[in-house]
Design a protein around this motif. Structure first.
Motif: not given
Length: 69
Positions: A4, A7-8, A11, A51-52, A54-56
């Motif tokens: 997490q 990824l943050q 992003l 990326l967003q 995938r993050y979700d």
């Protein structure tokens, strides 16, 4: 470092690059450079969206990550 967090960070970096490219396109007077920066900013926007997404997905697949928000 968790997935997490990674990824943050990715992003945020990708969004920063997109903003910079957009700013460059607005500031340059050279039309060829302006077009290049606009194209690159659009490509970067697509990367940000991926990326967003995938993050979700990670947040949905790994509910424990939601507790950290």
């Amino acid at each position: 470092m968790t997935v997490q967090t990674q990824l943050q960070q990715a992003l945020a970096s990708a969004q920063s690059v997109e903003a910079s490219l957009t700013q460059f396109s607005l500031e340059t007077q050279n039309q060829q450079a302006k077009q290049t920066f606009q194209q690159l900013a659009q490509q970067q926007k697509n990367i940000v969206q991926q990326l967003q997404t995938r993050y979700d997905q990670v947040l949905q697949e790994e509910p424990q990550f939601n507790q950290n928000q």
